[in-house]
Design an enzyme around this catalytic site. Structure first.
Site, PDB file in Angstrom:
ATOM      1  CD  GLN A  81      16.251 -54.233 -15.858  1.00 27.27           C
ATOM      2  OE1 GLN A  81      15.255 -54.848 -16.232  1.00 27.27           O
ATOM      3  NE2 GLN A  81      16.179 -53.012 -15.372  1.00 27.27           N
ATOM      4  CG  HIS A 118      21.600 -49.415 -13.183  1.00 35.41           C
ATOM      5  ND1 HIS A 118      21.610 -48.724 -12.001  1.00 35.41           N
ATOM      6  CD2 HIS A 118      20.454 -49.061 -13.809  1.00 35.41           C
ATOM      7  CE1 HIS A 118      20.515 -47.990 -11.919  1.00 35.41           C
ATOM      8  NE2 HIS A 118      19.791 -48.179 -13.006  1.00 35.41           N
ATOM      9  CB  CYS A 159      20.893 -45.381 -14.422  1.00 38.73           C
ATOM     10  SG  CYS A 159      19.646 -44.274 -13.797  1.00 38.73           S
ATOM     11  CG  ASP A 193      22.349 -55.228 -10.859  1.00 38.60           C
ATOM     12  OD1 ASP A 193      21.174 -55.610 -10.748  1.00 38.60           O
ATOM     13  OD2 ASP A 193      22.675 -54.113 -11.306  1.00 38.60           O
ATOM     14  CE  LYS A 223      14.656 -51.999 -11.807  1.00 36.24           C
ATOM     15  NZ  LYS A 223      14.466 -50.918 -12.793  1.00 36.24           N
TER      16      LYS A 223
HETATM   17  C1  LIG Z   1      20.794 -53.488 -14.116  1.00 36.16           C
HETATM   18  C2  LIG Z   1      20.161 -52.649 -13.058  1.00 36.16           C
HETATM   19  N1  LIG Z   1      20.697 -52.613 -11.841  1.00 36.16           N
HETATM   20  C3  LIG Z   1      20.161 -51.886 -10.845  1.00 36.16           C
HETATM   21  C4  LIG Z   1      19.034 -51.131 -11.055  1.00 36.16           C
HETATM   22  C5  LIG Z   1      18.470 -50.343  -9.928  1.00 36.16           C
HETATM   23  O1  LIG Z   1      17.191 -50.791  -9.615  1.00 36.16           O
HETATM   24  P1  LIG Z   1      16.307 -49.964  -8.571  1.00 36.16           P
HETATM   25  O2  LIG Z   1      16.057 -48.630  -9.218  1.00 36.16           O
HETATM   26  O3  LIG Z   1      15.063 -50.759  -8.425  1.00 36.16           O
HETATM   27  O4  LIG Z   1      17.116 -49.841  -7.351  1.00 36.16           O
HETATM   28  C6  LIG Z   1      18.443 -51.112 -12.308  1.00 36.16           C
HETATM   29  C7  LIG Z   1      17.271 -50.292 -12.582  1.00 36.16           C
HETATM   30  O5  LIG Z   1      16.853 -50.054 -13.685  1.00 36.16           O
HETATM   31  C8  LIG Z   1      19.017 -51.901 -13.331  1.00 36.16           C
HETATM   32  O6  LIG Z   1      18.487 -51.926 -14.553  1.00 36.16           O
END
Ligand SMILES: Cc1ncc(COP(=O)(O)O)c(C=O)c1O
Length: 399
Positions: free
Chosen positions: A193, A114, A356, A190, A216
């Site tokens: 998800q 992401h 993203c 990270d 989430k």
């Molecule tokens: C794999 C991953 N990392 C980071 C993020 C960023 O999350 P946030 O928008 O809650 O900061 C997302 C958001 O969809 C994501 O799917």
């Protein structure tokens, strides 16, 4: 607890729409809203600041929430820092470690990240003259683990997502963490998800730093996230933000920082958010992470079978053991946004676009996908309704 029926009773919106956009954010169960209401209605005060009883109560509940998070990810209380979201957590890691890098040092990540786990490293690499390398992988998102071993050799930091929000692939984070630790590299995960959808254990994953979002998988509110910092890094990691609450002593000539976790939380935190997040974690723990995972697997199996029957190409691993509850697809001849708009007309909420993860779209040679993503409150009946709408759409395109 009957899955998903009893969970659906706690989330009124599930009776109104088919919500398949859980990767973006989850729906909120009533106990989470009630916990936050209680804070705002009964003991609304700042934390760590007052001797009066409302402040004492707010502090107690806020710190109790930290304890809930710590147990949830198998961390120590002091290792849990509240942030806004995963994006902020990962940015803080890059900023707080900036001083340990020298030009030419290597950071390793994957091409499937992401943007929130890519841009902070790209910026750091550009600023400090670092090498940024990517572990090879295929179009399903499967990483080449021998290439990972080669690339991680000599790396200073390795950053990987647990689950891809674009392809649904579950990465071999445990193995990658082991490789990173054997090389003495810092391992950053990270978990945006994965947290709340499957087990996230910072020790098992060998994580030194880990970011997750409350809104989430954990079914908490927006605006609250977590940064896990392995205690071994308490002295190495420089808090990117300092000020109120982060100090032990201050004079005009300088300051002495206090101990973690306060050292890493400047200013008034999102108190109601932390309390809501803890309520969300308690809620999903009552259901059981294994049951959540099982329900999502059932839905993924049926949706991918259904898409195959309709001749609709979907992305991510064909090996469903490696496929989390996120299914990206494209209806040939239609733009992803048009498909999402048609689904919305049929009361089904999905996401469309690049999610993203533009490098993933570029790798696949597409401009976007439609994405259906699940949580434990989604049902097989909803998947059948969704497939029925797509069937009608495919038929109308053929006629
Ligand atoms: C794999 C991953 N990392 C980071 C993020 C960023 O999350 P946030 O928008 O809650 O900061 C997302 C958001 O969809 C994501 O799917």
């Amino acid at each position: 607890m009957r899955i998903p029926e009893d969970v659906r009773k706690d989330i009124p919106l599930t009776g109104e729409v088919i919500y398949f956009d859980n990767t973006a954010t989850s729906l909120t169960p009533k106990p989470v809203i009630e916990a936050m209401d209680e804070y705002y209605l009964r003991y609304r005060a700042n934390v760590h600041r007052g001797v009066h009883r409302l402040s004492q109560m707010a502090t107690h509940k806020y710190e109790e929430s930290r304890k809930v998070v710590a147990e949830f990810i198998n961390a120590r209380f002091e290792e849990v820092v509240f942030t806004k979201n995963t994006s902020e957590s990962l940015n803080l890691v890059a900023l707080g470690l900036e001083h340990i890098f020298k030009p030419g040092d290597k950071i390793v990540t994957t091409p499937y990240e992401h943007h929130s786990d890519l841009l902070p490293w790209q910026r750091l690499a550009k600023k400090l003259g670092l090498r940024l390398e990517f572990i090879e992988g295929d179009n399903e998102g499967n990483l080449d683990l021998s290439d990972a071993e080669r690339k991680i050799r000599g790396a200073k930091l390795v950053a990987v997502q647990h689950v891809s929000n674009a392809l649904g692939v579950i990465h071999e984070v445990e193995e990658l963490g082991k490789m990173a630790k054997e090389e003495g590299a810092i391992f950053v995960v990270d978990a945006a998800q994965s947290a709340g959808h499957m087990e996230v254990d910072v020790k098992r994953l060998h994580a030194d730093f880990l970011g997750l979002s409350g809104h989430k998988g954990p079914m908490g509110p927006t605006g609250i996230g977590v940064l896990y910092i392995n205690e071994e890094f308490f002295e190495v990691f420089e808090p990117p933000l300092i000020g109120g609450g982060t100090i032990e002593d201050v004079g005009l000539e300088g300051y002495k920082l206090t101990e973690p976790p306060e050292r890493f939380e400047a200013g008034t935190p999102n108190i109601g958010g932390a309390i809501g997040l803890a309520a969300g974690i308690r809620y999903i723990e009552r259901i059981g992470i294994d049951k959540i995972e099982r329900q999502e697997r059932k839905l993924v199996k049926r949706i991918t079978e259904g898409l195959d029957e309709l001749g609709i190409p979907w992305y991510g691993p064909r090996n469903l053991k490696k496929h989390a509850g996120v299914v990206s697809f494209n209806v040939p001849g239609l733009h992803p946004h048009d498909v999402a708009a048609i689904l919305d007309e049929n009361n089904i909420m999905v996401r469309s676009g690049h999610h993203c993860a533009l490098p993933v779209m570029k790798k696949l040679g597409i401009n976007g996908t439609v994405r259906a993503s699940f949580h434990v409150y989604n049902s097989l009946e909803e998947v059948e309704t969704f497939l029925g709408v797509l069937e009608g759409l495919v038929k109308s395109l053929r006629s």
